[in-house]
Scaffold this active site. Structure first.
Site, short mmCIF file in Angstrom:
data_model
loop_
_atom_site.label_atom_id
_atom_site.label_comp_id
_atom_site.label_asym_id
_atom_site.label_seq_id
_atom_site.Cartn_x
_atom_site.Cartn_y
_atom_site.Cartn_z
N SER A 191 37.31 67.07 37.87
CA SER A 191 37.83 67.68 39.11
C SER A 191 38.47 66.67 40.05
O SER A 191 39.17 67.05 40.97
CB SER A 191 36.72 68.43 39.84
OG SER A 191 35.86 67.55 40.51
N LYS B 69 34.10 64.80 45.67
CA LYS B 69 35.28 65.50 46.17
C LYS B 69 35.96 64.64 47.24
O LYS B 69 35.42 63.64 47.69
CB LYS B 69 34.90 66.85 46.80
CG LYS B 69 34.17 67.81 45.87
CD LYS B 69 35.05 68.31 44.74
CE LYS B 69 34.24 69.15 43.76
NZ LYS B 69 34.97 69.45 42.53
#
Length: 145
Positions: free
Chosen positions: A6, A47
């Site tokens: 991700s 993230k």
């Protein structure tokens, strides 16, 4: 360590990270590690901070842009053009970041479950484990972030 893709191309699966946690205050653009009990049973995820408390985030999938407080972000770190997500849990395009929280997204926008997802949402400061300051393993990827 990083689990999954991700955060490609910035981070790769199995990269080991050095974290700064003591005295850390999140800033937009930082790569952070967080753990939210309601998501993946609290397993740490990595993230990028997109917005801070009190800010608004608007995502224009047709233009492939993310705007914070009306200003489109320059995002050279993303993997590829952002497409409309197929998940029904990621159809919102306007977000308001609550107090003591941040809005996070993966650099691999088309392969990231992040604050756009109703199961993740904004992340409270208490869920932050720290800021990723360097990749420390594997050695051929050793670098500061």
């Amino acid at each position: 360590g990083v689990d999954g893709s991700s955060m490609m191309p910035t981070l790769h699966d199995h990269d080991m990270l050095l974290l700064q946690s003591i005295g850390y205050t999140p800033e937009s653009g930082d790569v952070v590690v967080l753990s939210k009990k309601s998501f993946r049973e609290g397993q740490p995820i990595v993230k990028r901070v997109i917005a801070l408390e009190g800010q608004t985030v608007d995502i224009d999938y047709d233009a492939g842009t993310v705007a914070v407080d009306g200003q489109v972000l320059d995002e050279p770190y993303i993997l590829e053009e952002m497409l409309w997500p197929s998940s029904s849990h990621m159809q919102e395009t306007h977000f308001e970041v609550p107090e003591d929280s941040i809005f996070v997204m993966g650099d691999n926008r088309n392969g990231s479950t992040d604050s756009r997802h109703s199961g993740v949402g904004s992340v409270h400061r208490d869920c932050l484990l720290g800021r990723a300051v360097a990749v420390i393993w594997p050695l051929d990827r050793l670098r500061l972030l």
